[in-house]
Every structure is written in structure tokens, then in C-alpha cells.
Design a protein around this motif. Structure first.
Motif, PDB file in Angstrom:
ATOM      1  N   THR A 105      31.164 -34.337 -12.252  1.00 23.09           N
ATOM      2  CA  THR A 105      29.894 -33.759 -11.813  1.00 23.09           C
ATOM      3  C   THR A 105      28.701 -34.584 -12.275  1.00 23.09           C
ATOM      4  OG1 THR A 105      29.709 -32.417 -13.809  1.00 23.09           O
ATOM      5  CG2 THR A 105      30.780 -31.405 -11.889  1.00 23.09           C
ATOM      6  N   SER A 115      29.767 -20.052  -9.083  1.00 19.58           N
ATOM      7  CA  SER A 115      29.609 -20.951  -7.939  1.00 19.58           C
ATOM      8  C   SER A 115      29.898 -22.391  -8.341  1.00 19.58           C
ATOM      9  CB  SER A 115      28.190 -20.834  -7.367  1.00 19.58           C
ATOM     10  OG  SER A 115      27.946 -19.528  -6.899  1.00 19.58           O
ATOM     11  N   ARG A 151      33.550 -22.928  -8.620  1.00 18.03           N
ATOM     12  CA  ARG A 151      34.160 -23.040  -7.290  1.00 18.03           C
ATOM     13  C   ARG A 151      33.919 -24.433  -6.716  1.00 18.03           C
ATOM     14  NH1 ARG A 151      32.048 -18.173  -3.709  1.00 18.03           N
ATOM     15  NH2 ARG A 151      33.327 -19.265  -2.164  1.00 18.03           N
ATOM     16  N   HIS A 152      32.681 -24.914  -6.851  1.00 16.66           N
ATOM     17  CA  HIS A 152      32.299 -26.232  -6.326  1.00 16.66           C
ATOM     18  C   HIS A 152      33.196 -27.335  -6.888  1.00 16.66           C
ATOM     19  CE1 HIS A 152      29.564 -29.435  -4.987  1.00 16.66           C
ATOM     20  NE2 HIS A 152      29.541 -29.904  -6.224  1.00 16.66           N
ATOM     21  N   TRP A 173      34.162 -25.028  -1.222  1.00 15.55           N
ATOM     22  CA  TRP A 173      32.796 -25.369  -0.819  1.00 15.55           C
ATOM     23  C   TRP A 173      31.958 -24.164  -0.450  1.00 15.55           C
ATOM     24  CZ3 TRP A 173      33.260 -29.623  -3.028  1.00 15.55           C
ATOM     25  CH2 TRP A 173      34.323 -30.491  -2.819  1.00 15.55           C
ATOM     26  N   ASN A 215      33.127 -32.510   3.371  1.00 12.33           N
ATOM     27  CA  ASN A 215      33.255 -32.505   1.909  1.00 12.33           C
ATOM     28  C   ASN A 215      34.625 -33.007   1.466  1.00 12.33           C
ATOM     29  OD1 ASN A 215      30.700 -31.676   1.115  1.00 12.33           O
ATOM     30  ND2 ASN A 215      31.244 -29.520   1.011  1.00 12.33           N
ATOM     31  N   SER A 217      27.881 -27.817  -1.429  1.00  9.44           N
ATOM     32  CA  SER A 217      28.446 -26.477  -1.334  1.00  9.44           C
ATOM     33  C   SER A 217      27.315 -25.476  -1.161  1.00  9.44           C
ATOM     34  CB  SER A 217      29.230 -26.125  -2.604  1.00  9.44           C
ATOM     35  OG  SER A 217      30.375 -26.930  -2.718  1.00  9.44           O
ATOM     36  N   TYR A 254      26.543 -21.227  -1.501  1.00  4.88           N
ATOM     37  CA  TYR A 254      27.043 -19.931  -1.978  1.00  4.88           C
ATOM     38  C   TYR A 254      25.960 -18.882  -1.765  1.00  4.88           C
ATOM     39  CZ  TYR A 254      30.278 -23.140  -4.117  1.00  4.88           C
ATOM     40  OH  TYR A 254      31.180 -24.155  -4.310  1.00  4.88           O
ATOM     41  N   TRP A 286      22.421 -23.912  -3.133  1.00  5.29           N
ATOM     42  CA  TRP A 286      23.146 -25.115  -2.778  1.00  5.29           C
ATOM     43  C   TRP A 286      23.525 -25.815  -4.063  1.00  5.29           C
ATOM     44  CZ3 TRP A 286      19.982 -28.057   1.531  1.00  5.29           C
ATOM     45  CH2 TRP A 286      20.008 -27.307   2.704  1.00  5.29           C
ATOM     46  N   ILE A 287      24.690 -26.413  -4.068  1.00  7.73           N
ATOM     47  CA  ILE A 287      25.098 -27.279  -5.174  1.00  7.73           C
ATOM     48  C   ILE A 287      25.449 -28.623  -4.554  1.00  7.73           C
ATOM     49  CG2 ILE A 287      26.708 -27.661  -7.072  1.00  7.73           C
ATOM     50  CD1 ILE A 287      27.010 -24.632  -7.320  1.00  7.73           C
ATOM     51  N   THR A 329      26.458 -32.600  -5.347  1.00 10.06           N
ATOM     52  CA  THR A 329      26.893 -33.661  -6.254  1.00 10.06           C
ATOM     53  C   THR A 329      26.692 -34.983  -5.526  1.00 10.06           C
ATOM     54  OG1 THR A 329      28.525 -32.237  -7.332  1.00 10.06           O
ATOM     55  CG2 THR A 329      28.813 -34.618  -7.595  1.00 10.06           C
ATOM     56  N   THR A 354      24.780 -33.477 -10.559  1.00 10.88           N
ATOM     57  CA  THR A 354      25.008 -32.320  -9.690  1.00 10.88           C
ATOM     58  C   THR A 354      23.785 -31.428  -9.833  1.00 10.88           C
ATOM     59  OG1 THR A 354      27.415 -32.436  -9.871  1.00 10.88           O
ATOM     60  CG2 THR A 354      26.473 -30.295  -9.307  1.00 10.88           C
TER      61      THR A 354
END
Length: 105
Positions: free
Chosen positions: A13, A39, A42-43, A48, A59, A71, A73, A87-88, A90, A97
Motif C-alpha cells: 500500500t 474498507s 477489503r481493498h 474492490w 483493477n 476501490s 465503498y 474511494w481508496i 493505491t 494509498t
């Protein structure tokens, strides 16, 4: 907000950062902070979130090719413009990230 951490990540990350708006809400609301942590976990495992099938495939390819990962969520317990979406992202070089609201992009 407590320090964010990841377990059994499928990719690096880099540094994990959040925008001021996300950070402030996480500091004010422990449930939102927990939503961010879940989240993020999960990422990093390749889940995603709430992206369409094309974005999932993009992705999955980005994971192999070393390009940017995105990703999405949602959790309607934290309304922002009707729905709480984070939003996440990386970066492709895996140096950072970022956790942000879509309107901050």
C-alpha cells in the motif's frame, strides 16, 4: 483517528493517507473510522467494493501490471450528499494509498 493497518495484503500500500475531510469525520465518528478500516482491509485483499464489472477487471489487471488501483465503498450510515462513498486509491508505483471522498478527487 487511530492508525490504520492492514493484514495479509495482496500488494504493497505504501504510505496510507486520508484527506482532511475523511480524517476529520473519522476523528468525530468512531463508526466511520471503523468503516474506513474495514474498507481498507477489503481493498488490500482485492475486494474492490462497489465498482462495476469493468472496473473490477481493470483493477485485477492493474494488480498484475503494477498500475493504479481504485476501490469504492458505500455505507449509508454516514450520509454525504445522500450516500457516504469513499474511494481508496493505491498509486501504480505502490508508494501511497489515499482514502478520500469522490468529490475530493
Amino acid at each position: 483517528m487511530n492508525t490504520l493497518f492492514v493484514i495479509n495484503a495482496a500488494f504493497s500500500t505504501g504510505q496510507i493517507v486520508a484527506t482532511r475531510e475523511v480524517y476529520d469525520l473519522a476523528c468525530e465518528n468512531p463508526d466511520f473510522a471503523q468503516f474506513i478500516q474495514k474498507s481498507l482491509n477489503r481493498h488490500v485483499k482485492g475486494d474492490w467494493g462497489d465498482v462495476d464489472e469493468d472496473d473490477k477487471q481493470t483493477n485485477d489487471q492493474a494488480l498484475k501490471q503494477g498500475t493504479r488501483l481504485l476501490s469504492v465503498y458505500n455505507d449509508d450510515r454516514f450520509p454525504k450528499n445522500g450516500v457516504a462513498t469513499i474511494w481508496i486509491i493505491t498509486e501504480g508505483d505502490r508508494s501511497v494509498t489515499t482514502i478520500l471522498f469522490p468529490d475530493e478527487y
